[in-house]
Scaffold this motif. Structure first.
Motif, mmCIF file in Angstrom:
data_model
loop_
_atom_site.group_PDB
_atom_site.id
_atom_site.type_symbol
_atom_site.label_atom_id
_atom_site.label_comp_id
_atom_site.label_asym_id
_atom_site.label_seq_id
_atom_site.Cartn_x
_atom_site.Cartn_y
_atom_site.Cartn_z
ATOM 1 N N ALA A 231 33.516 44.843 45.226
ATOM 2 C CA ALA A 231 33.805 43.227 45.122
ATOM 3 C C ALA A 231 34.466 42.966 43.782
ATOM 4 O O ALA A 231 34.974 41.908 43.922
ATOM 5 C CB ALA A 231 32.555 42.746 45.121
ATOM 6 N N ARG A 232 34.670 43.993 42.745
ATOM 7 C CA ARG A 232 35.698 43.291 41.768
ATOM 8 C C ARG A 232 37.024 43.995 41.893
ATOM 9 O O ARG A 232 37.725 43.948 41.081
ATOM 10 C CB ARG A 232 34.970 43.740 40.380
ATOM 11 C CG ARG A 232 34.778 45.196 40.332
ATOM 12 C CD ARG A 232 33.787 45.495 38.700
ATOM 13 N NE ARG A 232 33.506 46.887 38.661
ATOM 14 C CZ ARG A 232 32.374 47.078 38.420
ATOM 15 N NH1 ARG A 232 31.380 46.124 38.873
ATOM 16 N NH2 ARG A 232 32.019 48.471 38.296
ATOM 17 N N GLY A 233 37.324 44.555 43.016
ATOM 18 C CA GLY A 233 38.672 44.862 43.390
ATOM 19 C C GLY A 233 39.112 46.377 42.992
ATOM 20 O O GLY A 233 40.092 46.398 42.962
ATOM 21 N N LEU B 58 34.831 38.744 51.676
ATOM 22 C CA LEU B 58 35.451 39.786 50.518
ATOM 23 C C LEU B 58 36.142 40.937 51.463
ATOM 24 O O LEU B 58 36.546 41.769 50.580
ATOM 25 C CB LEU B 58 34.518 40.163 49.551
ATOM 26 C CG LEU B 58 34.231 39.097 48.422
ATOM 27 C CD1 LEU B 58 32.968 39.566 47.868
ATOM 28 C CD2 LEU B 58 35.282 38.835 47.447
ATOM 29 N N ARG B 94 42.617 43.578 47.325
ATOM 30 C CA ARG B 94 41.798 43.862 46.421
ATOM 31 C C ARG B 94 42.132 42.985 44.998
ATOM 32 O O ARG B 94 41.601 42.647 43.923
ATOM 33 C CB ARG B 94 42.257 45.317 45.728
ATOM 34 C CG ARG B 94 41.387 46.380 46.648
ATOM 35 C CD ARG B 94 41.773 47.829 46.015
ATOM 36 N NE ARG B 94 42.740 48.441 46.657
ATOM 37 C CZ ARG B 94 43.973 48.762 45.920
ATOM 38 N NH1 ARG B 94 43.863 48.542 44.519
ATOM 39 N NH2 ARG B 94 45.181 49.348 46.426
ATOM 40 N N ARG B 97 39.840 40.085 45.280
ATOM 41 C CA ARG B 97 38.543 40.419 44.988
ATOM 42 C C ARG B 97 38.338 40.454 43.632
ATOM 43 O O ARG B 97 39.173 40.949 43.008
ATOM 44 C CB ARG B 97 38.129 41.740 45.609
ATOM 45 C CG ARG B 97 37.591 41.816 46.907
ATOM 46 C CD ARG B 97 37.211 43.083 47.038
ATOM 47 N NE ARG B 97 37.558 43.411 48.637
ATOM 48 C CZ ARG B 97 38.158 44.675 48.913
ATOM 49 N NH1 ARG B 97 38.390 45.651 47.992
ATOM 50 N NH2 ARG B 97 38.685 44.888 50.099
ATOM 51 N N GLY B 98 37.296 39.527 43.081
ATOM 52 C CA GLY B 98 37.051 39.847 41.416
ATOM 53 C C GLY B 98 37.917 38.804 40.705
ATOM 54 O O GLY B 98 37.704 38.050 39.699
ATOM 55 N N LEU B 103 31.946 38.010 43.196
ATOM 56 C CA LEU B 103 30.711 38.038 43.717
ATOM 57 C C LEU B 103 29.316 38.513 42.756
ATOM 58 O O LEU B 103 29.890 39.256 42.040
ATOM 59 C CB LEU B 103 30.443 39.197 44.873
ATOM 60 C CG LEU B 103 29.231 39.525 45.383
ATOM 61 C CD1 LEU B 103 28.898 38.448 46.357
ATOM 62 C CD2 LEU B 103 29.269 40.755 46.316
ATOM 63 N N GLU B 124 36.219 47.350 32.666
ATOM 64 C CA GLU B 124 36.901 47.799 33.983
ATOM 65 C C GLU B 124 37.290 46.435 35.040
ATOM 66 O O GLU B 124 38.593 46.448 35.424
ATOM 67 C CB GLU B 124 35.932 48.856 35.044
ATOM 68 C CG GLU B 124 36.603 49.119 36.297
ATOM 69 C CD GLU B 124 35.704 49.944 37.257
ATOM 70 O OE1 GLU B 124 35.911 51.204 37.018
ATOM 71 O OE2 GLU B 124 34.861 49.289 37.755
ATOM 72 N N LEU B 128 41.278 45.300 35.678
ATOM 73 C CA LEU B 128 41.824 45.297 37.068
ATOM 74 C C LEU B 128 42.686 44.392 37.227
ATOM 75 O O LEU B 128 43.740 44.273 37.902
ATOM 76 C CB LEU B 128 40.503 45.630 38.009
ATOM 77 C CG LEU B 128 40.199 46.866 38.214
ATOM 78 C CD1 LEU B 128 38.879 46.290 39.160
ATOM 79 C CD2 LEU B 128 41.079 47.462 39.129
ATOM 80 N N HIS B 129 42.454 43.007 36.564
ATOM 81 C CA HIS B 129 42.876 41.654 36.946
ATOM 82 C C HIS B 129 43.798 41.212 35.823
ATOM 83 O O HIS B 129 44.512 40.141 36.055
ATOM 84 C CB HIS B 129 42.097 40.891 37.617
ATOM 85 C CG HIS B 129 41.355 41.280 38.795
ATOM 86 N ND1 HIS B 129 42.008 41.673 39.926
ATOM 87 C CD2 HIS B 129 40.060 41.691 39.081
ATOM 88 C CE1 HIS B 129 41.024 41.920 40.778
ATOM 89 N NE2 HIS B 129 40.085 42.130 40.152
ATOM 90 N N MET B 176 30.313 39.090 34.276
ATOM 91 C CA MET B 176 31.336 40.267 34.702
ATOM 92 C C MET B 176 32.138 39.282 36.014
ATOM 93 O O MET B 176 33.362 39.328 35.987
ATOM 94 C CB MET B 176 30.744 41.364 35.449
ATOM 95 C CG MET B 176 31.752 41.890 36.431
ATOM 96 S SD MET B 176 31.391 43.744 36.304
ATOM 97 C CE MET B 176 30.047 43.971 37.196
#
Ligand SMILES: Nc1ncnc2c1ncn2[C@@H]1O[C@H](COP(=O)(O)OP(=O)(O)O)[C@@H](O)[C@H]1O
Ligand code: SF4
Ligand SMILES: [Mg+2]
Lengths: 329, 337
Positions: A231-233, B58, B94, B97-98, B103, B124, B128-129, B176
């Motif tokens: 869910a965090r990709g 998602l 992806r 998501r996040g 979530l 992490e 990622l983003h 998070m």
């Protein structure tokens, strides 16, 4: 962590003492001793020895002494790093065991690495591609691998190699290197021979490990922490390798301890069939001939390796799993 | 209340699980709109398809679950994309998501890996983003920990989830989820399995953060009492279908659907006499392979009308102006769906 390792190391001498008594009791357990079985062998082949020679041998090895005296003699030797003389070969046991032990350990390590290198990736694939064609193929191969006795596999492969390629794949060396001292050329020759026994010895373990890895990973794959990571990709393969695979492997690490000695004893029949210069056949012969110091030494080395193996897997597990590490801290 | 364009718009979503024993219709045509800054509540008994709906949004449904129909439209800077059409493992999905939609999973207790530190997993998520280095990411994580009220954040970052209390774990999870400033936060039963005091703190925290960050929230729970504190708008689900929806006041003060009424009767209130057993809804939730015909609630409904309720699934229709209900009591259905 350090305390944990030290504790285990301090326990080592005590364990070895207990094992040595048990081992000595066991090799002494059959009726008669080396001389009775030696004389019987001689008698059945028609020759005989004179009584004076028998008496001399009895004295030399203290075969007429009570159990505890014989045990203490053996222990004294061990204390000096002396494994005693082989009754049968009349040579130091250390010398007899040395090279065979090295080859046995090498073969076991090769088979071990083979097992993990094949089983873990295949198990991961099977679990992440559940019910795919390749998963079914792996499953089928697994059943065959587990169900085929390894000496049978050895016989089949030897027969195939001999009948279709005309090569004999027994032993671990070519003839010219069998007795040669160690050199790079001899090692390369070993590598050219070791792969087949490696596969034969490793195949059943590979199949079992793959099944366990698949099952463990399937259990982990839908755990909430995986869902959260998804869910965090995080991309699927990075996620699978970082989280569930790590947790699925942890319990397997604790099996390393008993896996190594198992490979040793499991190799006996294969080693006999394939004429491998292993320790297995030597142990068998020593037991049959009641060559007690030789048999006792080999068994004690087994015990030692088992303890070391368990220690290594405990350390690995503690290193990999913080829950265990902190419990022992 | 909100006349802006919805942030997320779900149309007729259907999710099925293709099992060896047969097909499970987990979500059977659910539609809703979530507007910016709105707290959208979804309530329903366990197993009614709340989590599956969120996983579908998602695109993290686990096999054998699949979206078989419907649109999931996400508004991004004026343009909309249909998430249902994206490749679940593709880069585009992806990246959403996040970052766009985050979530807070249903089980905060086990939503952190037990063999990685909490900080490891939050850093992490941040990296990622956001194009930051590990050190900067750690700073962001620390900030987030302070924001959600975790004491000794520096030390907590390097701990494992099982070393934290339930409340701290949930705060870490919220930290998070918010670390990449998502526009929509999905909180799936965020206060289940937490003691009542902590539960109240977590709810207050979510409210506060929602106001500060202007995040929209889909708030999922099986507890109508919690919904009353949190949500602006409520949707009541049963067996993968929407039974009733409307602004929170209307749902609580003038529930139309017999299922909503039954749910409301089963929550304790300050007016009810203590130590009197609360009325529970009679009967049990049907097995997914054994869905009732017609209105899914009919085997348990006190107002069941034989020959009518078990014939067709009543569609969701507007009743009493602000809310909508799916029940034959409010409109006769002649047209089969
Ligand atoms: N992994 C799965 N495999 C099969 N069926 C599932 C799975 N996950 C959910 N379902 C089905 O979907 C229904 C809704 O589940 P879920 O959305 O988790 O309920 P909840 O409303 O409690 O969150 C369940 O009753 C079950 O029948
Ligand atoms: S449709 Fe019939 S069974 Fe369903 S809730 Fe309404 S009255 Fe009850
Ligand atoms: Mg759920």
């Amino acid at each position: 962590m350090l305390r944990f390792i030290l504790q285990r190391l301090l326990l080592l001498p005590l364990l070895l003492f207990v094992f040595s008594v048990v081992v000595f009791l066991l090799v002494q357990a059959p009726p008669g001793d080396f001389l009775t079985s030696y004389l019987a062998t001689l008698a059945s082949s028609g020759s005989s020895v004179d009584q004076a020679q028998v008496d001399a041998l009895t004295k030399q090895f203290g075969l007429d002494q009570p159990f505890h005296v014989q045990y203490i003699r053996w222990m004294e030797g061990l204390g000096r790093g002396d494994l005693g003389l082989s009754l049968e070969y009349q040579r130091p046991n250390m010398e007899l065991i040395g090279e065979r032990l090295l080859l046995t350990v090498l073969l076991a390590l090769f088979a071990f690495v083979f097992t993990w290198v094949i089983a873990i990736p295949a198990g991961i694939y099977s679990a992440t591609h559940q019910n795919s064609i390749l998963d079914y193929v792996f499953t089928l191969l697994n059943y065959i691998g587990v169900a085929t006795p390894n000496f049978m596999l050895a016989l089949i492969l030897m027969w195939v190699a001999f009948s279709s390629f005309g090569v004999s794949v027994t032993g671990l060396f070519s003839r010219e290197y069998e007795q040669a001292p160690w050199s790079l050329a001899r090692f390369i020759d070993l590598l050219q021979h070791i792969w087949l026994p490696m596969i034969i010895l490793g195949i059943a373990g590979t199949a079992r490990l793959m099944r366990v890895m698949r099952a463990n990973l399937l259990d982990e794959l839908n755990k909430p922490y995986v869902v959260a990571a998804r869910a965090r990709g995080l991309s699927e393969w990075r996620l699978v390798l970082k989280y569930p695979v790590r947790l699925a492997i942890n319990p397997l690490v604790s099996t390393i301890g008993w896996y190594l000695p198992q490979l040793f004893s499991g190799s006996l029949i294969v080693a006999t069939v394939m004429n491998l210069p292993n320790i297995g056949p030597m142990l068998l012969r020593a037991l049959v001939q009641q060559d007690m110091y030789l048999a006792g030494s080999i068994l004690l080395i087994y015990c030692f390796l088992t303890i070391i193996g368990t220690l290594i897997s405990d350390i690995l597990l503690a290193w990999l799993d913080p829950r265990i590490r902190m419990e022992n801290a | 209340m909100n006349h802006a364009t919805p942030l997320l718009s779900v149309h007729n979503l259907q999710v099925q699980f293709f099992m060896d024993e047969g097909i499970v219709q987990a979500v059977d045509g659910v539609s809703f709109d979530v507007f910016p800054r709105q707290v959208f509540g979804i309530v329903g008994e366990s197993g009614c398809g709340k989590s599956v709906t969120m996983k579908a949004i998602l695109q993290i449904l686990e096999p054998p679950g699949r979206i078989v129909k419907g649109e999931i439209l996400l508004n991004r800077n004026g343009s909309t994309i249909d998430l249902a059409k994206l490749n679940p493992n593709g880069k585009e999905m992806r990246d959403i998501r996040g970052a766009q939609i985050a979530l807070i999973p249903q089980e905060p207790m086990s939503s952190f890996s037990p063999v990685h530190t909490v900080g490891d997993q939050i850093i992490e998520a941040i990296r990622l983003h956001q194009p930051v280095h590990a050190r900067a990411a750690r700073q962001i994580a620390l900030e987030m920990f302070r924001d959600v009220g975790i004491p000794m954040p520096e030390q907590r970052l390097d701990e494992y989830a099982w070393q934290l209390s339930g409340g701290l774990r949930q705060r870490a999870m919220i930290a998070m989820a918010l670390s990449c400033h998502p526009r929509l936060l999905i909180a799936d039963e965020p206060t289940t399995a937490i003691d009542v005091t902590t539960q109240a703190q977590i709810l207050r925290l979510l409210r506060k953060l929602q106001e500060e960050h202007h995040t929209a929230i889909i708030f999922i729970t099986h507890d109508l009492g919690v919904i009353a504190q949190m949500a602006d708008y409520v949707q009541v689900m049963y067996l993968g279908l929407v039974m009733e929806e409307g602004p929170v006041d209307a749902i609580f003060h003038a529930p139309k659907h017999p299922y909503t009424q039954a749910l409301l009767r089963s929550i304790p209130s300050v007016h009810s006499t203590p130590r009197v057993n609360l009325p529970t809804i009679s009967g049990s939730i049907p097995h997914p392979f054994n869905r009732p015909s017609g209105c899914p609630f009919h085997p348990r409904c006190p107002q069941f009308i034989a020959g009518k309720c078990d014939k067709h699934i009543p569609p969701l229709r507007s009743v009493g102006g602000v809310q909508a209900a799916a029940c034959v009591l409010y409109h006769d259905v002649e047209v089969p769906r």
